[in-house]
Scaffold this motif. Sequence first.
Motif, PDB file in Angstrom:
ATOM      1  N   GLU A   1      67.249  26.895  14.077  1.00  0.00           N
ATOM      2  CA  GLU A   1      65.955  27.584  14.095  1.00  0.00           C
ATOM      3  C   GLU A   1      65.754  28.426  12.840  1.00  0.00           C
ATOM      4  O   GLU A   1      64.672  28.458  12.274  1.00  0.00           O
ATOM      5  N   ASP A   2      66.820  29.100  12.376  1.00  0.00           N
ATOM      6  CA  ASP A   2      66.700  29.916  11.162  1.00  0.00           C
ATOM      7  C   ASP A   2      66.220  29.081   9.974  1.00  0.00           C
ATOM      8  O   ASP A   2      65.573  29.599   9.070  1.00  0.00           O
TER       9      ASP A   2
ATOM     10  N   VAL B   1      70.317  28.683  17.479  1.00  0.00           N
ATOM     11  CA  VAL B   1      69.394  29.675  16.928  1.00  0.00           C
ATOM     12  C   VAL B   1      69.673  29.899  15.446  1.00  0.00           C
ATOM     13  O   VAL B   1      68.789  29.792  14.606  1.00  0.00           O
ATOM     14  N   GLN B   2      70.919  30.201  15.118  1.00  0.00           N
ATOM     15  CA  GLN B   2      71.194  30.674  13.758  1.00  0.00           C
ATOM     16  C   GLN B   2      71.405  29.546  12.746  1.00  0.00           C
ATOM     17  O   GLN B   2      71.350  29.785  11.550  1.00  0.00           O
TER      18      GLN B   2
ATOM     19  N   ARG C   1      75.073  25.075   6.625  1.00  0.00           N
ATOM     20  CA  ARG C   1      75.858  25.221   5.415  1.00  0.00           C
ATOM     21  C   ARG C   1      75.301  24.332   4.294  1.00  0.00           C
ATOM     22  O   ARG C   1      75.176  24.752   3.147  1.00  0.00           O
TER      23      ARG C   1
ATOM     24  N   THR D   1      74.534  28.307  22.081  1.00  0.00           N
ATOM     25  CA  THR D   1      73.149  28.737  21.842  1.00  0.00           C
ATOM     26  C   THR D   1      73.034  29.477  20.512  1.00  0.00           C
ATOM     27  O   THR D   1      72.075  29.315  19.761  1.00  0.00           O
ATOM     28  N   ARG D   2      74.036  30.298  20.236  1.00  0.00           N
ATOM     29  CA  ARG D   2      74.013  31.053  18.989  1.00  0.00           C
ATOM     30  C   ARG D   2      73.853  30.125  17.782  1.00  0.00           C
ATOM     31  O   ARG D   2      73.140  30.418  16.836  1.00  0.00           O
TER      32      ARG D   2
ATOM     33  N   HIS E   1      82.410  30.263   8.138  1.00  0.00           N
ATOM     34  CA  HIS E   1      81.354  31.065   8.772  1.00  0.00           C
ATOM     35  C   HIS E   1      81.951  32.138   9.670  1.00  0.00           C
ATOM     36  O   HIS E   1      83.138  32.121   9.997  1.00  0.00           O
ATOM     37  N   ASN E   2      81.109  33.045  10.094  1.00  0.00           N
ATOM     38  CA  ASN E   2      81.547  34.122  10.960  1.00  0.00           C
ATOM     39  C   ASN E   2      81.362  33.720  12.420  1.00  0.00           C
ATOM     40  O   ASN E   2      80.783  32.684  12.720  1.00  0.00           O
TER      41      ASN E   2
END
Lengths: 910, 124
Positions: free
Chosen positions: A692-693, A688-689, A662, A684-685, A537-538
């Motif tokens: 929540e996404d 969210v990603q 993933r 937190t990122r 991942h990035n």
Amino acid sequence: MTNETRADVVIIGGGIIGSAIARELSRYNLSIVLLEKHPDLAMGTSKANSGILHAGFDATPGTKKALFNARGNVLYRQLEAELGIRLKWIGSLVVALEPDDLHVLEDLLSRGKENGVPKLELLSRNDLLDREPNLAHGVVGALWAPTAGIVSPFDATLAFAENAVQNGVKIWLEHEVEQILVAQGRVTGVVTGRGRIQTPYVINAAGVHAGSVAALGGDESIAITPRKGEYLLFDTSLGDCVRSVLFPTPTKVSKGIVIGPTVHGNLFIGPNALDVADPGDVGTSAQGMSEIIVGARRLIPSLGLGSVITQFAGLRAVAAHDDFIVGSSSVVHGLVHVGGIQSPGLTAAPAIAEAVVEMLRELGLALNSNPRFVPVREPHLSFKEKSNKARESSFRLNPLHGRIVCRCETVTEAEIVEAIHAPCPAHTLDAVKVRTRAGMGRCQGGFCGPRVSALLSRELNMPLSSVRKDKSKSFLYFPRRGKGPNLELNPKFDVAVIGGGPAGMAAALTARERGAKRVVIIERDRELGGILNQCIHNGFGLHRFNEELTGPTYAQRYIDKVQADPAITVCLDTMAQEIKPNFSVFVSSASRGPFEIAARAVVLAMGCRERTRGAIRIPGDRPAGVFTAGAAQRIVNMEGFLPGNRIVVLGSGDIGLIMARRLTLEGAKVLAVVEIMPYSNGLTRNIVQCLEDYDIPLYLSHTVIEIHGRDRVTGVTVAKVDEHRSPVPGSEFFLDCDCLLLSVGLIPENELSREMGIMLDSETSGPIVDQFRQTSVPGVFAAGNVLHVHDLVDFVSEESEIAGWAAADFAAGSLLTEHPVLAVRAGDGVRSVVPQQITLVPGAAGKIRLYLRAAVPMPKCTLTVSGGQKKLLAKRFPVAKPSEMISVDIDILDLEHMTEALCVSLKDGV
Amino acid sequence: MSASRKVICIVCPISCIGEVSIEVGQDPTVHGYTCKRGESYAIAEATNPMRLLTTTVTVRGGVVPLLPVVSSASMPKDYIAVGVQMLSEVVVDAPIETGQVVYAKILGLDVDIVASRDIARQTL
């Protein structure tokens, strides 16, 4: 190497005078640089002289020679104990060969009394012959000076220099001064062939070159004439032919030829005196030799020449008026000359050093005492001097003591290797010789010379053709035609890095940048990159490269650099199994089997591993389908399989969150992420990603209380927990999954560290380190997740650079660690802090970054760093979370005089 | 018609939770953030959320069996899942260099899928 630096005082010349001044100045809180143009200290006048500590009756009363000789003789008695300088107070005799000589002796006696020399005494012929039976029978009497002694001038110089280095003085060898910078009549700096140093004070202790050095600063007032003196040295079989130093009665022309024992039990005769034009002229001549032999035989007629082992010449630095020059330049403020230091300069050196310090004080240099000054240098007993029992225990400590390299003087390989890496290191054949005596015996290096050269080549990682005898360009050997020897066999590395992940690669690259000549990375996997290879991942590199990279790309940037550097050897599929106390790493490799990799410093960069089910003790069945999140990541991203199709993740660590996303993208269904704490442990990122996404529920304050399934997981029971993390009865619910992923924390992997006795921090589970990332075992450094678990690889790289840098310095012998340390403790609100201690290096400046983790989430808090009652700093943070490491910089200068441990704490509010 | 959405800001560790209100024909309005960067992040996130795509594709003849890949730029969030699914069918031959385009203009976007590491060819 920095090309511009700053010092309070620069000393030019690493002879006995420069070294004694450096040591005397190191009592004060100053940054001091000593510059020496040769590859070793004591290469000029200090190297080749009689080695006599004169009693002090010879000099004309009232001269500087008289003053400093008397004081110096007294000071050596204290230095003998403090610095472990080997002295023998054997006394000296001025021998009268004819009745007329007795008048001269009486003159010397009264001069001596005026100079304050104690215990002088005139001896009758009989008393004299009782004392020295080998003397010519025609002698008529002597002046006995019991306070005279002998010393090895090199040992004395090295003792001053090593103690100076121990107290923070920097000695830069092969730095020839090309210019002394002067502005408005004041010294502002010096320029060497290798850079510029800003300084307001320069001490010219350049020996026979003092005149030309003075001229570099525009002061033409110093004129030095080199006066050559030749010597013959005999082996130890003649060492007891005389008991004291014997002088003939001086004439108006000459002090005559001296006969004396050396501290090492040899006998020397000499010197003659011949003014020369070339300050590099130290050749001996047949005429000179016969002159000293004839002179010596006047005193000891039976002196045979069968046991002569070498002849040599030295230069005295003679000033125009014959007295010492010790004083400030009359032309340039801040320039102090110490010139014309001929006999009794060796004796006078410590007294001259005291006087020079006083002069600097008068010139305006602030002299505050150096709180870390240690006057004592550890005494050093050579292998030869040890009892057989002591030799055995030396051998057990270091098996290199088992190999005698110099047979004449019984010098072991261990002693030579130690000398090569000592604080004032030996980098030439002669430098090894004067420190260890290898090559000083009967065969004069005929046997051991090539062997010592090979050790220099091995230890300094250079071909034999780079080994020098003594001076900068005194190369000993030339490559022969054809392929020549294979130098790649069993190389010794400066730095061995264990682990080829981001930490290991950054440490290796920085070690190379810092001057390590050969570095090895030992990696157990099939390729470099470590855990980053599976983190596809990035989100990597935002701090480091200011761009958002994937894990493999971040790794690739470092891999490219490692592979581009031929001096970094990478051993893949190779597992480090043991680190030995001499920094050899015992490894086992897929292709070569077990073997040993020799190094001078080790960086631990083994990373961390995941906490498992066992570590968190979940009850229930033990079916297939329970994985740590990282293992699942490897299966998905590197092997191309799924760990399950309906997945529950226990723990909200970042890897768990990343894997939830993933697996969803790969077609699995992630039912929930369950977290026992009331807050998430991930960034937190990622909440969210990753969650929540994809509408993945996160259950805070919940945990898995049972795993179901016989062969394969068939489901888990989840319950709410109370504030004590105990399940709340009645809150249970069942999740129908076939896979449970655990993301419940990471533990630094320290089996190797523990086995070698490195002290670990119970909070971080990593080694306790100082700001250099040096562990409790000097020479072993740690960085990255093996030290403490990081959340961003960017900080792993940053930290590993510190460790790599310091490891290279340690390998080069320039990281001195014998300094007091200040503990750094985690106080209220802080779970852990790294580094856990700070080594107080004298003269250090700059910032030290402390990394810490909050114990609990805190909005708006204040971080304070204090030492005892003194508060060093307070910094506000808008928020602090256990999941995000925070850092704070402290100024090293603020730590001065600090004696109590530093305490880092976080408190609510601002 | 108006709608409002809660958006957690990820720009800095403070992680402000604010709200973005979108009214047709008008600029979106935000509240609850402590800085401008947070506000613009929240508006973008509420109106046009973008993400990088990362996944793996199959490698033929390489020292490892899978190649991690990444999109050359962010792409709309709802293209990610279908993009990953599509790329699971892609096969590339080793050797591969970082940055090499594995799949150009994915889903008609002006975004390429590129290799995110080197992979050497397997030698026997």
